[in-house]
Design an enzyme around this catalytic site. Structure first.
Site, short mmCIF file in Angstrom:
data_model
loop_
_atom_site.label_atom_id
_atom_site.label_comp_id
_atom_site.label_asym_id
_atom_site.label_seq_id
_atom_site.Cartn_x
_atom_site.Cartn_y
_atom_site.Cartn_z
N TRP A 1 0.84 -1.20 0.00
CA TRP A 1 0.00 0.00 0.00
C TRP A 1 0.87 1.25 0.00
O TRP A 1 1.88 1.32 0.70
CB TRP A 1 -0.91 0.01 1.23
N LEU A 2 0.47 2.25 -0.80
CA LEU A 2 1.14 3.55 -0.83
C LEU A 2 0.23 4.58 -0.19
O LEU A 2 -0.91 4.77 -0.63
CB LEU A 2 1.46 3.97 -2.27
N ASP B 1 6.16 4.38 -19.05
CA ASP B 1 4.81 4.94 -19.12
C ASP B 1 4.66 6.03 -18.06
O ASP B 1 3.69 6.05 -17.30
CB ASP B 1 3.77 3.83 -18.91
#
Length: 301
Positions: free
Chosen positions: A98-99, A208
């Protein structure tokens, strides 16, 4: 009243993670996959992406790219860790660390964070270039740019790689859709010569790097994610960071402080971003086709 049967996905996640999932909440995660915040019984939080089982190759390619980026990232640049991935029933799943993203606050703190993010990306590029593969430019297998296939056959020459493995497949796709562009044969023939004098080292690139795939965290560190990795010219990441906006000047200043770009980098931005304009035209239509044609015309002029 009979109890509801347990969610098969939660059971799969429990087996893979070794913890019970006590909460699964949908969150924003782009336009390709569904995204979830998973709360674990042990108190931790992880991030999950799900899609149809047929989309497992996209998630596998993402996991591989993140693992490779993490090998070269400096301590201050966060790359989410792929924890588990696979198929449960009709769903493909990828679970990541998780960020904890920061809010939209600006000021000196945000400027410093973006400077460090740019600096960290330059360190990643430079570290990877020092151990680049002998094959030159490419990747070990084809992967994806968004949901589109990305060709990665190895080439020893950067200009040849960019012509044959980046622009040519997208231009052929546009033609198959009934939207051919003018000047494509001349562009592909001339491109290797244009880049022949640009002696770039193969570096591991994100591939990207638009603003939706980078962020500042609540603790002030920067993070990059959702890659389309390959070994290429590091300038492609800096070029795409300019395509849709969202990266402040401090990001580019931080990059330049760690590893200044080569002469002529500004002139190559339009050529490198043509790849992404073509990909967006093929995936989404709209005005991207006209922008791609204008870019080709400008390159040939």
């Amino acid at each position: 009243m009979a109890a509801e049967p347990p969610d098969p996905l939660n059971l799969w996640l429990q087996r893979q993670l070794g913890q019970v999932v006590v909460g699964r909440t949908p969150v924003g995660g782009g336009c390709i996959h569904q995204a979830w915040r998973l709360e674990l019984a042990g108190g931790g939080t992880v991030f999950a992406k799900t899609n149809t089982a047929a989309c497992l190759p996209l998630l596998e390619a993402e996991a591989e790219g993140l693992q490779q980026l993490a090998r070269h990232a400096p301590t201050g640049l966060v790359i989410p860790e792929p924890l588990v991935w696979g198929v449960e029933g009709e769903q493909a799943v990828l679970v990541l660390g998780w960020l904890d993203l920061a809010g939209a606050a600006g000021g000196v703190v945000a400027r410093d964070g973006w400077f460090r993010l740019g600096h960290g990306l330059a360190v990643l590029h430079r570290s990877s270039a020092a151990s680049a593969p002998a094959q030159g430019y490419g990747w070990g297998a084809d992967n994806f740019i968004g949901s589109a296939p990305q060709t990665n056959s190895w080439r020893p020459d950067w200009g040849v790689f960019f012509a044959e493995c980046r622009l040519a497949p997208q231009l052929a796709w546009a033609a198959r859709r009934g939207q051919p562009l003018r000047g494509t044969e001349e562009l592909l023939a001339r491109l290797p010569q244009w880049l022949a004098g640009h002696c770039c080292q193969p570096a591991l690139v994100h591939g990207d790097l638009w603003c939706g795939n980078a962020a500042l965290l609540a603790d002030g560190r920067g993070a990059i994610f959702d890659p389309a990795c390959y070994w290429g010219d590091r300038e492609v990441d800096l070029a795409m960071a300019q395509l849709f906006g969202g990266f402040p000047p401090a990001f580019f200043e931080g990059y330049g402080a760690a590893w200044p770009l080569e002469p002529g980098a500004a002139e190559r931005v339009g050529l490198y971003n043509l790849y992404h304009l073509l990909n967006h035209a093929n995936l989404f239509g709209g005005s991207y086709g006209q922008r791609a044609q204008a870019s080709i015309d400008a390159q040939l002029a």
